[in-house]
Design an enzyme around this catalytic site. Structure first.
Site, PDB file in Angstrom:
ATOM      1  N   HIS A 560      37.170 100.995-101.641  1.00  0.00           N
ATOM      2  CA  HIS A 560      36.176 102.408-102.760  1.00  0.00           C
ATOM      3  C   HIS A 560      35.623 102.441-103.923  1.00  0.00           C
ATOM      4  CE1 HIS A 560      38.562 105.179 -99.029  1.00  0.00           C
ATOM      5  NE2 HIS A 560      37.299 103.842 -98.263  1.00  0.00           N
TER       6      HIS A 560
HETATM    7  C1  LIG Z   1      36.618  96.111 -95.835  1.00  0.00           C
HETATM    8  C2  LIG Z   1      36.358  97.602 -96.363  1.00  0.00           C
HETATM    9  C3  LIG Z   1      37.028  98.531 -95.937  1.00  0.00           C
HETATM   10  C4  LIG Z   1      36.232  99.992 -95.491  1.00  0.00           C
HETATM   11  N1  LIG Z   1      36.861 101.195 -94.825  1.00  0.00           N
HETATM   12  C5  LIG Z   1      36.462 102.344 -95.282  1.00  0.00           C
HETATM   13  C6  LIG Z   1      36.920 103.251 -94.282  1.00  0.00           C
HETATM   14  O1  LIG Z   1      37.558 103.206 -93.098  1.00  0.00           O
HETATM   15  N2  LIG Z   1      36.245 104.730 -94.133  1.00  0.00           N
HETATM   16  C7  LIG Z   1      35.029 104.782 -95.022  1.00  0.00           C
HETATM   17  O2  LIG Z   1      34.726 106.055 -95.092  1.00  0.00           O
HETATM   18  N3  LIG Z   1      34.933 103.999 -96.204  1.00  0.00           N
HETATM   19  C8  LIG Z   1      35.309 102.825 -96.054  1.00  0.00           C
HETATM   20  N4  LIG Z   1      35.398 102.025 -96.712  1.00  0.00           N
HETATM   21  C9  LIG Z   1      34.408 102.234 -97.943  1.00  0.00           C
HETATM   22  C10 LIG Z   1      33.073 101.770 -97.492  1.00  0.00           C
HETATM   23  O3  LIG Z   1      32.762 101.189 -96.208  1.00  0.00           O
HETATM   24  C11 LIG Z   1      31.591 101.879 -98.768  1.00  0.00           C
HETATM   25  O4  LIG Z   1      32.172 103.276 -99.573  1.00  0.00           O
HETATM   26  C12 LIG Z   1      30.258 102.081 -98.699  1.00  0.00           C
HETATM   27  O5  LIG Z   1      29.842 100.686 -97.574  1.00  0.00           O
HETATM   28  C13 LIG Z   1      29.670 102.094-100.221  1.00  0.00           C
HETATM   29  O6  LIG Z   1      28.354 102.144 -99.642  1.00  0.00           O
HETATM   30  P1  LIG Z   1      27.002 101.038-100.586  1.00  0.00           P
HETATM   31  O7  LIG Z   1      25.562 101.545-100.158  1.00  0.00           O
HETATM   32  O8  LIG Z   1      27.027 102.143-102.009  1.00  0.00           O
HETATM   33  O9  LIG Z   1      26.900 100.111-100.961  1.00  0.00           O
HETATM   34  P2  LIG Z   1      27.968  98.461 -99.956  1.00  0.00           P
HETATM   35  O10 LIG Z   1      28.683  98.974 -98.348  1.00  0.00           O
HETATM   36  O11 LIG Z   1      28.704  97.627-100.867  1.00  0.00           O
HETATM   37  O12 LIG Z   1      26.543  97.656 -99.617  1.00  0.00           O
HETATM   38  C14 LIG Z   1      26.202  97.261-100.911  1.00  0.00           C
HETATM   39  C15 LIG Z   1      25.166  95.577 -99.894  1.00  0.00           C
HETATM   40  O13 LIG Z   1      24.408  95.376-101.052  1.00  0.00           O
HETATM   41  C16 LIG Z   1      24.345  93.223-100.121  1.00  0.00           C
HETATM   42  N5  LIG Z   1      24.068  93.403-102.085  1.00  0.00           N
HETATM   43  C17 LIG Z   1      24.811  92.993-102.252  1.00  0.00           C
HETATM   44  N6  LIG Z   1      24.387  92.437-104.021  1.00  0.00           N
HETATM   45  C18 LIG Z   1      23.270  91.712-102.871  1.00  0.00           C
HETATM   46  C19 LIG Z   1      22.139  91.298-103.674  1.00  0.00           C
HETATM   47  N7  LIG Z   1      22.495  90.745-105.109  1.00  0.00           N
HETATM   48  N8  LIG Z   1      20.931  91.209-103.167  1.00  0.00           N
HETATM   49  C20 LIG Z   1      20.926  91.927-101.889  1.00  0.00           C
HETATM   50  N9  LIG Z   1      21.750  92.420-101.361  1.00  0.00           N
HETATM   51  C21 LIG Z   1      22.566  92.281-101.949  1.00  0.00           C
HETATM   52  C22 LIG Z   1      25.179  93.361 -99.844  1.00  0.00           C
HETATM   53  O14 LIG Z   1      25.643  92.490 -99.078  1.00  0.00           O
HETATM   54  C23 LIG Z   1      25.751  95.014 -99.034  1.00  0.00           C
HETATM   55  O15 LIG Z   1      25.468  94.545 -97.976  1.00  0.00           O
HETATM   56  C24 LIG Z   1      35.362 100.112 -96.849  1.00  0.00           C
HETATM   57  C25 LIG Z   1      34.757  99.223 -97.102  1.00  0.00           C
HETATM   58  C26 LIG Z   1      35.472  98.198 -97.213  1.00  0.00           C
HETATM   59  C27 LIG Z   1      34.993  97.064 -98.209  1.00  0.00           C
END
Ligand SMILES: Cc1cc2nc3c(=O)[nH]c(=O)nc-3n(C[C@H](O)[C@H](O)[C@H](O)COP(=O)(O)OP(=O)(O)OC[C@H]3O[C@@H](n4cnc5c(N)ncnc54)[C@H](O)[C@@H]3O)c2cc1C
Length: 650
Positions: A560
């Site tokens: 998270h």
């Molecule tokens: C294993 C795991 C289990 C989880 N379990 C839960 C759960 O059960 N329930 C819940 O509510 N939350 C859960 N979470 C947390 C939730 O999924 C995250 O908080 C959420 O996905 C964050 O969203 P975000 O858009 O901030 O970033 P992220 O989901 O991290 O997305 C960032 C994206 O950017 C891409 N990226 C990174 N760097 C670059 C770059 N330089 N160029 C292009 N693309 C790039 C990555 O590949 C990724 O697809 C979990 C997360 C993980 C990893």
């Protein structure tokens, strides 16, 4: 389709927040050209993504799994007794929503109010929380939405173990509630909801909901996968595009092969808490000292970039359960017959299949009593007074039950298990991430910061004891898997007792060694008596020390991550303002969980979607657009009816 070299809006990173922004904007105006650039592969119709019950496979670190990036602490930490922590992050379109555990929770109202930013109070955000949900559970309050793209339900099945857990939680003073995700409840248990569509049994990921849905009906959303954004292109302080490189640097002998795409209107960074600050720093936005050392031209001196990294902290303890219990252990262990049966069941009737679930069916939020607080020591009490005391909606810990061992089954004895997860929701510890080179393929310098504030030990210790008391009171309880508990002195009354002799004999009826006695090595527990009235285990100071050592040795990420590009005043280390604009730049926003200035007591997928929704509104306002609601129909999912679900029988 040939991709244009110039578009209106570029979204860098296809996690939940990025998918919301790209999908909402593209759908709002078919003439607006939007490009979404994602470092990982496309998730479209990937059965290893959309079947909920196999989610643990995404955590395999076997050199083949490329759905996750594993960030490892650069230095070992004295706060974890010389250990390094590993934080897996998504590396696939949909980001965390394509690989996460699908547990649905929401932040408390005061979490958003504590951001202290205009337009970001819980009251301001409530309409957006509703707009994203297709809530398929019965509810006792009016904070949910029914017409949005993200399905939330109880999944296909709920195990009897979950009911057992809820009853036992009640016995230790955690009452049952229909819905503890009402933004207010901080001490109660519930059937834990999931990001699973109850009609299709599929995972509800952000890319399918927001991006594939639009790409199915319009042609102004351009998706570029397997492409890592290396930096933002500036003209002066104005963002005018990005440069990206192939995700794997296999060609051209390690030379970076950049492709440039121009953005006429704006660039949105959504590469997640660990990705976004790296892009900013490579682009010249960050601490001037650090950038100069790497010969990166400074566009905006923002020392807050990459700082204040936060997470939630997980410890887990594993218990034996009766041989009759319904768990996923045989499936996870690799029993071919069980796997065939469960996969087939999912194909035939996904709406009620066992795999249309994450096996995490119940959980609770808890706050300590006055008496418990007294035992939690001065460091936590100081934090309590500052952070929790006047915010009754903030839980200190979450607990949940998994109907299986969350562990590598090749390392476990045979049998059936449950896992108790303990999650610290508002750690006081802080970490950081910074680039170690302008080269996008070089690993960053990462300090998870786990447990570097002593106040974080007491609540985890307390919740270990709480979840242990719950497990002991469950009818299915048959002992403690000692390898997954603190190493108490064998003479301590708190020492763990492994499988009870009746369960062991039932499991291996012809085993000659079952029940043999060899001092402290083999001492099967007494036959379990479920009707017994339980007294709480008493722990000595030495026992507490054993728990703290165990925490230091085993505490891990809850996946998270948040906080590395905080939305707060620039002079306080802020990186973005309340409209998510990066200080000292033009046409550049960050829209993902990196912008959180403080922690959120929730599993963070809901918050990432919400930040995405808010970001989409802000960009739309900047561009003079109005979002189209409801969103485009989600592939494979029936169109939401926009009305609350009733307790339907299936
Ligand atoms: C294993 C795991 C289990 C989880 N379990 C839960 C759960 O059960 N329930 C819940 O509510 N939350 C859960 N979470 C947390 C939730 O999924 C995250 O908080 C959420 O996905 C964050 O969203 P975000 O858009 O901030 O970033 P992220 O989901 O991290 O997305 C960032 C994206 O950017 C891409 N990226 C990174 N760097 C670059 C770059 N330089 N160029 C292009 N693309 C790039 C990555 O590949 C990724 O697809 C979990 C997360 C993980 C990893």
């Amino acid at each position: 389709m040939v991709h244009p070299q110039e578009v209106d809006v570029i979204v860098a990173g296809g996690g939940p927040a990025g998918c919301v922004v790209a999908g909402r904007l593209a759908y709002s105006d078919p003439n607006l050209k939007v490009m979404l650039i994602e470092g990982g592969a496309n998730n479209r119709d990937d059965p290893w993504v959309y079947r909920p019950g196999i989610f643990v496979k995404n955590m395999q670190r076997d050199g083949i799994n490329d759905k996750a990036t594993f960030y490892t602490d650069t230095m070992s930490s004295s706060f974890m007794r010389g250990r390094k922590s590993i934080v897996p992050c998504a590396n696939i379109l949909g980001g965390g929503s394509s690989i996460n555990f699908q547990m649905y929770t929401r932040a408390s109202a005061s979490d958003w109010d504590d951001f202290k930013t205009d337009g970001w109070t819980a009251k301001d955000l409530l309409p957006l929380m509703k707009r994203l949900e297709n809530y398929q559970k019965p509810s006792n309050n009016d904070t949910h939405g029914y017409d949005g793209p993200i399905a939330i339900s109880n999944g296909g099945t709920i195990t009897a173990l979950a009911q057992d857990f809820l009853r036992a939680s009640d016995a230790i003073g955690v009452p049952f509630s229909d819905d503890i995700q009402d933004l207010e409840t901080s001490h109660a248990s519930e059937i834990w909801a999931k990001y699973i569509n109850r009609h299709t049994g599929r995972r509800s990921d952000a890319a399918t909901a927001y991006v594939h849905s639009v790409m199915d009906v319009q042609n102004n959303l351009f998706l570029r996968t397997n492409s890592r954004v290396s930096r933002v292109i500036f003209e002066g302080d104005k963002a005018v595009g990005v440069a990206y490189v192939p995700a794997r640097n296999r060609a051209h002998q390690g030379q970076t092969m950049e492709t440039i795409v121009k953005a006429r209107k704006c660039v949105v960074l959504s590469s997640g808490t660990l990705g976004t600050p790296q892009i900013l720093e490579r682009s010249g936005v960050g601490a001037a000292d650090l950038l100069k050392k790497m010969d990166i031209k400074v566009v905006s001196d923002l020392p807050g970039v990459g700082e204040q990294y936060q997470d939630h902290y997980t410890t887990l303890s594993i218990y034996r359960v009766s041989n009759e219990s319904q768990t996923l252990d045989d499936f996870l262990r690799g029993d071919k017959d069980v796997q065939r049966e469960l996969f087939q069941e999912w194909e035939i009737s996904p709406e009620k299949a066992r795999l249309s679930s994450n096996a995490i069916d119940a959980g609770f939020k808890i706050r300590p009593t006055e008496a418990e607080l007294k035992e939690m020591g001065p460091e936590f009490n100081a934090l309590w007074d500052k952070y929790f005391k006047d915010k009754p909606d903030k839980p200190v810990m979450f607990g949940s039950i998994v109907s299986a061992a969350y562990a590598d089954h090749s390392l476990l004895p045979p049998g059936k298990y449950i896992t108790m997860f303990q999650y610290l929701e508002y750690p006081a510890s802080r970490g950081k991430i910074h680039i170690a080179s302008p080269n996008p393929y070089v690993e960053p310098s990462f300090d998870s910061g786990f447990m570097n504030d002593k106040a974080d030990f007491a609540p985890i210790r307390w919740s270990y004891k709480k979840t242990r008391e719950v497990a002991r009171r469950m009818d299915a309880f048959r002992g403690e898997l000692t390898s997954h508990h603190p190493h108490f002195h064998p003479g301590s009354p708190a020492a763990c007792k492994d499988i009870d002799i009746g369960t062991a004999k039932g499991m291996l009826p012809n085993g000659f060694t079952v029940g043999i006695h060899m001092g402290t090595w083999h001492k099967p527990g007494d036959t379990y008596d479920a009707s017994k009235v339980h007294e709480d285990i008493k722990y000595t100071e030495e026992d507490d020390k054993a728990i703290d050592d165990w925490i230091a040795d085993h505490v891990e990420t809850t996946w998270h991550s948040l906080g590395t590009c905080a939305m707060k005043p620039r002079e306080e280390g802020g990186v973005v303002d309340g409209r998510l604009n990066v200080f000292g730049t033009k046409n550049l926003k960050c829209v993902d969980l990196s912008i959180c200035p403080d922690n959120l007591g929730t599993n963070t997928y809901s918050s990432a979607l919400l930040v995405g929704e808010k970001g989409a509104d802000l960009v739309a306002e900047d561009l003079g657009l109005k979002l189209r609601l409801p969103h485009a129909p989600v592939p494979h999912a029936p169109v939401p009816k926009g009305v609350p679900a009733t307790q339907q029988l299936r």
